[in-house]
Write an enzyme that holds these catalytic residues in place. Structure first.
Site, PDB file in Angstrom:
ATOM      1  N   SER A 148       0.725  -1.354  -0.034  1.00  0.00           N
ATOM      2  CA  SER A 148      -0.037   0.017  -0.039  1.00  0.00           C
ATOM      3  C   SER A 148       1.016   1.249  -0.142  1.00  0.00           C
ATOM      4  O   SER A 148       2.493   1.065  -0.126  1.00  0.00           O
ATOM      5  CB  SER A 148      -0.861   0.040   1.173  1.00  0.00           C
ATOM      6  OG  SER A 148      -1.417   1.327   1.451  1.00  0.00           O
ATOM      7  N   TYR A 161      -2.723  -0.509  10.689  1.00  0.00           N
ATOM      8  CA  TYR A 161      -2.116  -0.841   9.216  1.00  0.00           C
ATOM      9  C   TYR A 161      -2.030  -0.308   8.034  1.00  0.00           C
ATOM     10  O   TYR A 161      -0.701  -1.336   7.385  1.00  0.00           O
ATOM     11  CB  TYR A 161      -4.287   0.194   8.284  1.00  0.00           C
ATOM     12  CG  TYR A 161      -4.234  -0.268   6.341  1.00  0.00           C
ATOM     13  CD1 TYR A 161      -4.160  -1.599   6.162  1.00  0.00           C
ATOM     14  CD2 TYR A 161      -3.466   0.714   6.001  1.00  0.00           C
ATOM     15  CE1 TYR A 161      -4.668  -2.398   5.006  1.00  0.00           C
ATOM     16  CE2 TYR A 161      -3.960   0.226   4.296  1.00  0.00           C
ATOM     17  CZ  TYR A 161      -3.890  -1.067   3.896  1.00  0.00           C
ATOM     18  OH  TYR A 161      -4.546  -1.004   3.040  1.00  0.00           O
TER      19      TYR A 161
HETATM   20  P1  NAP Z   1     -11.820  -5.556  -0.332  1.00  0.00           P
HETATM   21  O1  NAP Z   1     -12.242  -4.978  -1.397  1.00  0.00           O
HETATM   22  O2  NAP Z   1     -12.249  -5.602   0.895  1.00  0.00           O
HETATM   23  O3  NAP Z   1     -11.489  -6.874  -0.445  1.00  0.00           O
HETATM   24  C1  NAP Z   1     -10.828  -7.185   0.285  1.00  0.00           C
HETATM   25  C2  NAP Z   1     -11.005  -9.067   0.150  1.00  0.00           C
HETATM   26  O4  NAP Z   1      -9.977  -9.801   1.118  1.00  0.00           O
HETATM   27  C3  NAP Z   1     -12.883  -9.320   0.160  1.00  0.00           C
HETATM   28  O5  NAP Z   1     -12.554 -10.670  -1.045  1.00  0.00           O
HETATM   29  C4  NAP Z   1     -12.889 -10.431   1.478  1.00  0.00           C
HETATM   30  O6  NAP Z   1     -13.657 -11.129   1.773  1.00  0.00           O
HETATM   31  C5  NAP Z   1     -11.021 -10.599   1.404  1.00  0.00           C
HETATM   32  N1  NAP Z   1     -10.564 -11.132   2.871  1.00  0.00           N
HETATM   33  C6  NAP Z   1     -10.347  -9.868   4.239  1.00  0.00           C
HETATM   34  N2  NAP Z   1     -10.144 -11.197   5.263  1.00  0.00           N
HETATM   35  C7  NAP Z   1      -9.909 -12.442   4.904  1.00  0.00           C
HETATM   36  C8  NAP Z   1      -8.981 -13.669   5.746  1.00  0.00           C
HETATM   37  N3  NAP Z   1      -9.799 -13.585   6.892  1.00  0.00           N
HETATM   38  N4  NAP Z   1      -9.564 -15.137   4.502  1.00  0.00           N
HETATM   39  C9  NAP Z   1      -9.821 -14.974   3.086  1.00  0.00           C
HETATM   40  N5  NAP Z   1      -9.968 -13.495   2.831  1.00  0.00           N
HETATM   41  C10 NAP Z   1     -10.191 -12.388   3.650  1.00  0.00           C
HETATM   42  O7  NAP Z   1     -10.548  -4.838  -0.329  1.00  0.00           O
HETATM   43  P2  NAP Z   1      -9.688  -4.174  -0.939  1.00  0.00           P
HETATM   44  O8  NAP Z   1      -9.284  -2.431  -1.678  1.00  0.00           O
HETATM   45  O9  NAP Z   1      -9.973  -5.203  -2.793  1.00  0.00           O
HETATM   46  O10 NAP Z   1      -8.342  -4.293  -0.588  1.00  0.00           O
HETATM   47  C11 NAP Z   1      -7.967  -5.726  -1.350  1.00  0.00           C
HETATM   48  C12 NAP Z   1      -5.947  -5.322  -0.825  1.00  0.00           C
HETATM   49  O11 NAP Z   1      -5.049  -4.363  -1.953  1.00  0.00           O
HETATM   50  C13 NAP Z   1      -6.092  -5.999   0.348  1.00  0.00           C
HETATM   51  O12 NAP Z   1      -4.985  -6.138   1.296  1.00  0.00           O
HETATM   52  C14 NAP Z   1      -5.745  -3.889   0.927  1.00  0.00           C
HETATM   53  O13 NAP Z   1      -4.817  -3.565   1.798  1.00  0.00           O
HETATM   54  C15 NAP Z   1      -4.762  -3.849  -0.083  1.00  0.00           C
HETATM   55  N6  NAP Z   1      -5.569  -1.744  -0.620  1.00  0.00           N
HETATM   56  C16 NAP Z   1      -6.359  -0.951  -0.817  1.00  0.00           C
HETATM   57  C17 NAP Z   1      -6.093  -0.358  -1.887  1.00  0.00           C
HETATM   58  C18 NAP Z   1      -7.576   0.480  -1.865  1.00  0.00           C
HETATM   59  O14 NAP Z   1      -7.428   1.311  -2.323  1.00  0.00           O
HETATM   60  N7  NAP Z   1      -8.927  -0.318  -2.018  1.00  0.00           N
HETATM   61  C19 NAP Z   1      -5.295   0.818  -1.280  1.00  0.00           C
HETATM   62  C20 NAP Z   1      -3.881  -0.082  -0.963  1.00  0.00           C
HETATM   63  C21 NAP Z   1      -3.848  -1.451  -0.189  1.00  0.00           C
HETATM   64  P3  NAP Z   1     -14.338 -11.478   2.757  1.00  0.00           P
HETATM   65  O15 NAP Z   1     -15.468 -10.246   1.656  1.00  0.00           O
HETATM   66  O16 NAP Z   1     -15.478 -12.388   2.519  1.00  0.00           O
HETATM   67  O17 NAP Z   1     -14.702  -9.973   3.239  1.00  0.00           O
END
Ligand code: NAP
Length: 257
Positions: A148, A161
């Site tokens: 991130s 985080y």
């Molecule tokens: P998101 O839409 O909330 O998706 C997160 C995913 O992780 C969901 O499919 C969730 O499943 C799954 N998950 C959570 N806990 C889990 C567990 N214990 N075992 C298996 N799966 C699990 O978030 P996102 O924005 O796509 O983020 C994805 C990654 O990118 C994360 O690592 C986040 O920190 C990183 N990131 C995101 C951003 C951003 O701007 N969005 C920026 C920097 C980094 P459920 O649906 O069952 O909860």
């Protein structure tokens, strides 16, 4: 062997993306699949994992699924051991599953701290360790850890985080230090701000959105599909001599103050 554009193709490779039932993980699955990989959808819910894999097959991709919670080491070991023995090799691992919990640091609930670390950091360790053992035996593999901008930059209300994502960046270097000799490349992919469910509160906050667009040289939020080029690159032969790095896909945010 001289370079060809085919070095970016992923045909014949299999990629497991953790937490790929929605958001960035699902889009990365689409991107790696479009480059020719068979993608393995991971979710904690079997019906959801099966449905998403089926949806991707309807879109013309090769898709399978593996059900486990990244925080449950026993489930991770069982699922990956069974998958490797029954279905085949995981050549590419994307550690994407992650969560966010926002609160002032001085009031941050200790349970929230542990929940966050369990998903964002322990999960990366558990899944990588068991997948890497198979990769080491084969003498090759690609690991992409989703970091991130918070791997480098802190913000109020998300100190834990940032601590978890900083740790994932350093764990990536540790993987490089220990596993490069076995033909594994481990790199970080660090998104800037993308409008997913994780960021719904920020997307809905007009003042934040205006601030972000001013703060980001590109002047806007990222689109999840814009992460796929970097993921395909880091998953492909084209990046075989790149190891332990973190590639920021953030519209320039971490390059300017
Ligand atoms: P998101 O839409 O909330 O998706 C997160 C995913 O992780 C969901 O499919 C969730 O499943 C799954 N998950 C959570 N806990 C889990 C567990 N214990 N075992 C298996 N799966 C699990 O978030 P996102 O924005 O796509 O983020 C994805 C990654 O990118 C994360 O690592 C986040 O920190 C990183 N990131 C995101 C951003 C951003 O701007 N969005 C920026 C920097 C980094 P459920 O649906 O069952 O909860």
């Amino acid at each position: 062997m001289s370079f060809t554009i085919n070095s970016f193709r992923l045909d014949g490779r299999r990629a497991l993306i953790t937490g790929s039932g929605k958001g960035i993980g699902l889009e990365l699955a689409r991107g790696l699949g479009a480059a020719g990989a068979t993608v393995v959808i991971n979710d904690r819910n079997i019906e959801k994992a099966r449905a998403i894999a089926s949806q991707l097959r309807d879109e013309g991709l090769h898709a399978e699924f593996a059900v486990f919670d990244v925080t449950d080491r026993e489930q991770v070991v069982d699922a990956i051991t069974t998958f490797e023995a029954g279905t085949g090799a995981i050549d590419i691992l994307v550690n994407n599953a992650g969560i966010q919990r926002r609160a002032a640091l001085e009031h941050y609930d200790a349970n929230d701290w542990h929940d966050l670390m369990r998903v964002n950091l322990d999960g990366v360790f558990y899944v990588s360790q068991v997948v890497a053992r198979h990769m080491i035996a084969r003498g090759n593999g690609k690991i992409i850890n989703i970091c991130s901008v918070q791997s480098e930059l802190a913000r109020p209300s998300i100190a834990p985080y940032a601590a978890s994502k900083g740790a994932v960046k350093m764990l990536t270097k540790g993987m490089c230090a220990e596993w490069a000799q076995h033909g594994i490349q481990a790199n970080g992919l660090a998104p800037g701000y993308f409008a997913t469910e994780m960021n719904r509160a920020l997307v809905d906050d007009q003042a934040f959105s205006e601030w972000l667009c001013k703060r980001t040289p590109a002047g806007r939020w990222g689109r999840v599909e814009e992460l796929c080029g970097a993921a395909v690159f880091l998953a492909s032969k084209a990046s075989d001599f790149i190891n332990g790095q973190t590639l920021f896909v953030d519209g320039g945010l971490t390059s300017v103050v």
